[in-house]
Design a protein around this motif. Structure first.
Motif, PDB file in Angstrom:
ATOM      1  N   HIS A  64      -6.368   3.207   0.639  1.00  0.00           N
ATOM      2  CA  HIS A  64      -7.769   2.874   0.404  1.00  0.00           C
ATOM      3  C   HIS A  64      -7.926   1.385   0.043  1.00  0.00           C
ATOM      4  CE1 HIS A  64      -8.784   7.119   0.501  1.00  0.00           C
ATOM      5  NE2 HIS A  64      -7.746   7.333  -0.279  1.00  0.00           N
ATOM      6  N   LEU A  65      -9.011   0.820   0.502  1.00  0.00           N
ATOM      7  CA  LEU A  65      -9.379  -0.551   0.188  1.00  0.00           C
ATOM      8  C   LEU A  65     -10.633  -0.514  -0.677  1.00  0.00           C
ATOM      9  CD1 LEU A  65      -9.212  -3.669   0.710  1.00  0.00           C
ATOM     10  CD2 LEU A  65     -10.773  -3.252   2.622  1.00  0.00           C
ATOM     11  N   PHE A  66     -10.566  -1.158  -1.830  1.00  0.00           N
ATOM     12  CA  PHE A  66     -11.718  -1.234  -2.726  1.00  0.00           C
ATOM     13  C   PHE A  66     -12.150  -2.685  -2.828  1.00  0.00           C
ATOM     14  CE2 PHE A  66      -9.180   2.383  -4.020  1.00  0.00           C
ATOM     15  CZ  PHE A  66     -10.117   3.402  -4.068  1.00  0.00           C
ATOM     16  N   CYS A  67     -13.412  -2.955  -2.511  1.00  0.00           N
ATOM     17  CA  CYS A  67     -13.946  -4.315  -2.568  1.00  0.00           C
ATOM     18  C   CYS A  67     -14.704  -4.521  -3.871  1.00  0.00           C
ATOM     19  CB  CYS A  67     -14.885  -4.565  -1.390  1.00  0.00           C
ATOM     20  SG  CYS A  67     -14.050  -4.493   0.193  1.00  0.00           S
ATOM     21  N   ILE A  68     -14.608  -5.741  -4.395  1.00  0.00           N
ATOM     22  CA  ILE A  68     -15.264  -6.084  -5.659  1.00  0.00           C
ATOM     23  C   ILE A  68     -16.279  -7.175  -5.382  1.00  0.00           C
ATOM     24  CG2 ILE A  68     -14.905  -6.940  -7.990  1.00  0.00           C
ATOM     25  CD1 ILE A  68     -11.958  -5.856  -7.633  1.00  0.00           C
ATOM     26  N   ARG A  69     -17.511  -6.911  -5.714  1.00  0.00           N
ATOM     27  CA  ARG A  69     -18.600  -7.866  -5.480  1.00  0.00           C
ATOM     28  C   ARG A  69     -18.885  -8.631  -6.741  1.00  0.00           C
ATOM     29  NH1 ARG A  69     -23.517  -4.863  -3.055  1.00  0.00           N
ATOM     30  NH2 ARG A  69     -24.304  -6.945  -3.137  1.00  0.00           N
TER      31      ARG A  69
END
Length: 120
Positions: free
Chosen positions: A115-120
């Protein structure tokens, strides 16, 4: 390591090569460690990857996949770089895109398993 970059944010290494994001110039630098005539450790740029999305901002090296992952902070694109075990030349293997993140500022990410989790 170098003055030839503008607003670099991350440095990632596999222990042999070092990738640095040159955010404002939309490129990735590859550097290698060397020793100068005085015996000092220096870092030498060996490759440049231009037009890496829009403001590449974050790079990690994942030992499990032997891959460098470089995130373009405004294009929703992930650039994957690798090298062969017996060579220091780095090559682009793939560009992954998340269209819903195009134009959205994403400054970091985490890879957890598959899984790839993006942080804004």
């Amino acid at each position: 390591m170098t003055n030839n970059i503008t607003q670099a944010h991350t440095l990632a290494s596999d222990g042999i090569v070092y990738l640095i994001d040159d955010t404002e110039n939309h490129r990735i630098l590859v550097m290698e460690k060397d020793v100068n005539d005085s015996g000092e450790v220096i870092f030498v740029p060996t490759q440049y990857f231009y037009n890496v999305g829009n403001r590449p901002h974050y790079i990690i090296y994942d030992e499990y996949t032997d891959t460098f992952y470089a995130w373009s902070s405004l294009s929703g694109e992930m650039y994957l770089f690798r090298r062969k075990a017996d060579d220091t030349s780095v090559y682009l293997t793939e560009v992954r895109s998340i269209p819903s993140l195009n134009g959205v500022y994403v400054r970091s990410f985490t890879i957890a398993g598959y899984h790839l989790f993006c942080i804004r």
